[in-house]
Motif scaffolding. Structure first.
Motif, PDB file in Angstrom:
ATOM      1  N   GLU A   1      76.930  43.186  29.714  1.00 23.23           N
ATOM      2  CA  GLU A   1      75.592  43.484  29.191  1.00 23.23           C
ATOM      3  C   GLU A   1      75.605  43.581  27.668  1.00 23.23           C
ATOM      4  O   GLU A   1      74.719  43.036  26.991  1.00 23.23           O
ATOM      5  N   ILE A   2      76.602  44.254  27.118  1.00 25.84           N
ATOM      6  CA  ILE A   2      76.693  44.375  25.665  1.00 25.84           C
ATOM      7  C   ILE A   2      76.926  43.007  25.028  1.00 25.84           C
ATOM      8  O   ILE A   2      76.281  42.650  24.036  1.00 25.84           O
ATOM      9  N   SER A   3      77.824  42.235  25.601  1.00 23.30           N
ATOM     10  CA  SER A   3      78.165  40.932  25.016  1.00 23.30           C
ATOM     11  C   SER A   3      77.004  39.947  25.107  1.00 23.30           C
ATOM     12  O   SER A   3      76.721  39.213  24.159  1.00 23.30           O
ATOM     13  N   SER A   4      76.323  39.920  26.243  1.00 21.32           N
ATOM     14  CA  SER A   4      75.268  38.927  26.447  1.00 21.32           C
ATOM     15  C   SER A   4      74.017  39.213  25.626  1.00 21.32           C
ATOM     16  O   SER A   4      73.302  38.295  25.229  1.00 21.32           O
ATOM     17  N   LYS A   5      73.730  40.490  25.341  1.00 23.90           N
ATOM     18  CA  LYS A   5      72.509  40.838  24.617  1.00 23.90           C
ATOM     19  C   LYS A   5      72.724  40.923  23.106  1.00 23.90           C
ATOM     20  O   LYS A   5      71.777  41.044  22.340  1.00 23.90           O
ATOM     21  N   ARG A   6      73.962  40.918  22.671  1.00 28.59           N
ATOM     22  CA  ARG A   6      74.325  40.769  21.253  1.00 28.59           C
ATOM     23  C   ARG A   6      73.710  41.818  20.309  1.00 28.59           C
ATOM     24  O   ARG A   6      73.349  41.515  19.188  1.00 28.59           O
ATOM     25  N   LEU A   7      73.618  43.045  20.787  1.00 28.64           N
ATOM     26  CA  LEU A   7      73.142  44.119  19.906  1.00 28.64           C
ATOM     27  C   LEU A   7      74.225  45.163  19.639  1.00 28.64           C
ATOM     28  O   LEU A   7      73.989  46.131  18.932  1.00 28.64           O
TER      29      LEU A   7
ATOM     30  N   PRO B   1      69.201  45.563  26.227  1.00 33.94           N
ATOM     31  CA  PRO B   1      70.353  45.785  27.114  1.00 33.94           C
ATOM     32  C   PRO B   1      70.337  47.172  27.752  1.00 33.94           C
ATOM     33  O   PRO B   1      70.128  48.173  27.071  1.00 33.94           O
ATOM     34  N   LYS B   2      70.538  47.187  29.070  1.00 32.52           N
ATOM     35  CA  LYS B   2      70.598  48.470  29.779  1.00 32.52           C
ATOM     36  C   LYS B   2      71.455  48.325  31.025  1.00 32.52           C
ATOM     37  O   LYS B   2      71.540  47.242  31.626  1.00 32.52           O
ATOM     38  N   VAL B   3      72.100  49.408  31.388  1.00 30.68           N
ATOM     39  CA  VAL B   3      72.851  49.491  32.638  1.00 30.68           C
ATOM     40  C   VAL B   3      72.514  50.815  33.288  1.00 30.68           C
ATOM     41  O   VAL B   3      72.047  51.742  32.629  1.00 30.68           O
ATOM     42  N   THR B   4      72.758  50.902  34.569  1.00 30.60           N
ATOM     43  CA  THR B   4      72.535  52.172  35.259  1.00 30.60           C
ATOM     44  C   THR B   4      73.757  53.072  35.128  1.00 30.60           C
ATOM     45  O   THR B   4      74.830  52.631  34.698  1.00 30.60           O
TER      46      THR B   4
END
Length: 323
Positions: free
Chosen positions: A225-231, A211-214
């Protein structure tokens, strides 16, 4: 004295007695011990460790320690040796014979046969005046004044002393050879010990999502992003370069709600933790575990020369059995 107190006192007495006996062994490390180590280092064969009774059990453990620390070794039961197993010994081998008394019938039969083989012989004995000691090329003095057994009969202190002396021998050989943790890992690939010595971060993190965002990502983008990648976290990177600038965790989101009355217009840099803890792909997984335990965190960002690569999570390390 009640039974519980009596048991406590007996146990303490045994441990202190054996500890004192082992401490005394330091006074017996002499030229013979040093010459024995040098002879093993220069041998072309293997170390054959033998004994009978409880000494055979100690011999077997010493063999395991030698093998695991870079000295090829095999176990031979003294009783079986005189019934055919003597054939396993070659002239270039080095034999260590363990016996408290050094005078048992089996030892007296075995020693001349060993001498006939041409192998060098070290005696690990409590009695340096024994038949075994006088017949050996080297004497490893494992003398104890008495057993921890109240009847001075059951092999207790004597076997502990022999075991400790075997450890001293193995460690001397290990250090003399410059045997490293990498060498140790090659001989211990299985289990948590082996994994601590060879498993690297790069062997683990690639199985996780990254997971990454700019920097300018909106709050909505961050949460998705946090929710979908589940880390439970996302890295914050510079656009087009993937250079790491921060991390946003579930905890950061909760703290944001306490800090801001309105979430409108909030972007990633407003809530991220700058300069987060990171680890490189070629570092050992055990190092990642140590960092997480020390800092009380559940994930680490993996970077390569400052660029975001992914995440290694505590669950990954637990799954690998590193705890």
């Amino acid at each position: 004295m009640n039974l519980i107190n009596n048991i406590t006192q007996i146990a303490k007495k045994v441990l202190l007695s054996e500890a004192e006996a082992i401490a005394r062994l330091a006074d017996f490390i002499d030229e013979d011990f040093q010459n024995c180590v040098e002879a093993i280092l220069n041998m072309k064969g293997r170390v054959v460790v033998t004994g009978i009774g409880k000494s055979a059990n100690i011999a077997s453990k010493i063999v395991a320690t030698l093998n695991s620390t870079g000295t090829p070794a095999i176990f031979m039961h003294a009783a079986d040796a005189i019934h055919g197993d003597l054939g396993m010994i070659q002239p270039e081998d080095f034999v260590i014979c363990i016996s408290k008394s050094g005078n048992t019938p089996e030892i007296k039969v075995l020693v001349p046969l060993l001498k006939r083989k041409g192998s060098k012989l070290a005696a690990m004995v409590s009695s340096i005046d024994s038949y075994l000691a006088e017949s050996a090329d080297y004497v490893l003095n494992a003398n104890v004044e008495r057993e921890a057994c109240p009847n001075n009969l059951a092999p207790t202190t004597s076997t502990t002393a022999a075991l400790a002396l075997g450890d001293a021998l193995a460690v001397c050989l290990l250090e003399a050879r410059g045997f490293s943790s990498a060498d140790f890992a090659r001989l211990h690939p299985g289990g948590s010990l082996g994994k601590r010595l060879y498993l690297k971060v790069e062997d683990i993190y690639k199985q996780n999502q990254a997971p990454k965002v700019t920097e300018n990502a909106t709050l909505r983008q961050v949460i998705i992003e946090i929710s979908s990648k589940r880390l439970g976290a996302t890295a914050v990177v510079k656009e087009n370069t993937d250079e790491l600038v921060g991390i946003i965790t579930d905890g950061d989101l909760r703290r944001m709600l306490d800090k801001y009355e309105s979430t409108e217009g909030i972007i990633a840099t407003d809530i991220m933790t700058a300069s987060p803890l990171t680890i490189e792909p070629d570092q050992y997984a055990a190092e990642a575990m140590a960092i997480m335990q020390e800092k009380n965190i559940t994930q680490l960002i993996v970077t390569d020369s400052g660029k975001f690569e992914g995440f290694v999570h505590l669950h990954d390390l637990l799954k690998e059995g590193l705890v």
